[in-house]
Design a protein around this motif. Structure first.
Motif, PDB file in Angstrom:
ATOM      1  N   ARG A  44      -4.915 -14.354   0.991  1.00 34.60           N
ATOM      2  CA  ARG A  44      -4.403 -13.205   1.760  1.00 34.60           C
ATOM      3  C   ARG A  44      -5.260 -11.993   1.419  1.00 34.60           C
ATOM      4  N   PRO A  56      -6.533  -8.056   1.536  1.00 36.45           N
ATOM      5  CA  PRO A  56      -5.861  -6.759   1.631  1.00 36.45           C
ATOM      6  C   PRO A  56      -5.970  -6.168   3.040  1.00 36.45           C
ATOM      7  N   ASP A  57      -4.943  -5.403   3.422  1.00 31.86           N
ATOM      8  CA  ASP A  57      -4.963  -4.682   4.686  1.00 31.86           C
ATOM      9  C   ASP A  57      -4.124  -3.422   4.538  1.00 31.86           C
ATOM     10  N   ARG A  58      -3.694  -2.829   5.645  1.00 34.52           N
ATOM     11  CA  ARG A  58      -2.926  -1.577   5.578  1.00 34.52           C
ATOM     12  C   ARG A  58      -1.558  -1.744   4.928  1.00 34.52           C
ATOM     13  N   GLU A  59      -0.995  -2.933   4.929  1.00 31.76           N
ATOM     14  CA  GLU A  59       0.332  -3.154   4.344  1.00 31.76           C
ATOM     15  C   GLU A  59       0.272  -3.730   2.932  1.00 31.76           C
ATOM     16  N   THR A 119       0.823  -1.212   0.000  1.00 27.36           N
ATOM     17  CA  THR A 119       0.000   0.000   0.000  1.00 27.36           C
ATOM     18  C   THR A 119       0.855   1.259   0.000  1.00 27.36           C
ATOM     19  N   GLU A 145       3.183 -13.560   6.860  1.00 28.33           N
ATOM     20  CA  GLU A 145       2.479 -12.286   6.998  1.00 28.33           C
ATOM     21  C   GLU A 145       2.039 -11.706   5.660  1.00 28.33           C
TER      22      GLU A 145
END
Length: 164
Positions: free
Chosen positions: A120, A122-125, A52, A80
């Protein structure tokens, strides 16, 4: 593979933010060490991630923390960034000097066969990730990613520097 990829860092704000992080590391650590992996599935596809906070597609990986071995960091980063588990022993491919942000950074590149335990999200990273056929890579791969894939395939000799 004869493509030109996206530069690893674009935009003044992103470049400044990464320089500030590395400035902190200059005082907190003598040098920085990272791990990345060329992760192949059973079909021979490569796993790539799009973060991101920087543009382009990358091989998964990250920093080795104090008290952590390179292999422990590799296992952690694969879990991760992609919900990946290694199905065989990682093979050390090459060690690179990465001078893009600081003259004290090194990257260890491994080749490994993996399996994804769950999608996996999506997230903040991580904005997105996935497996790609080597002849159907995303258009937005970084030049360093394309260079490493060419080196891994044997069409290009490995270099001393991560970004050439």
């Amino acid at each position: 593979m004869n493509r030109t990829g996206r530069p690893e860092l674009e935009g003044g704000f992103r470049r400044l933010a990464l320089k500030l992080v590395h400035l902190y590391y200059r005082f907190a650590r003598g040098l920085t060490l990272g791990v990345r992996a060329a992760c192949y599935d059973r079909e021979g596809r490569i796993f790539l991630v799009r973060h991101t906070y920087v543009p382009g597609w990358y091989l998964p990986g990250g920093g080795v923390e104090p008290g952590e071995s390179a292999l422990e960091a590799l296992e952690k980063e694969l879990r991760e960034e992609g919900n990946l588990v290694m199905t065989g022993e990682p093979e050390l491919f090459h060690v690179y000097h990465n001078t893009r942000i600081t003259p004290r950074d090194h990257v260890i590149l491994y080749r490994v066969t993996v399996e994804q335990t769950a999608p996996r999200l999506p997230d903040r990273e991580i904005a997105e990730c996935g497996f790609f056929a080597l002849d159907a890579l995303p258009d937005d791969c970084t030049q360093a990613t394309l260079n490493r894939l060419a080196e891994l395939s044997g069409t290009k000799k490995p270099t001393a520097r991560w970004v050439d």
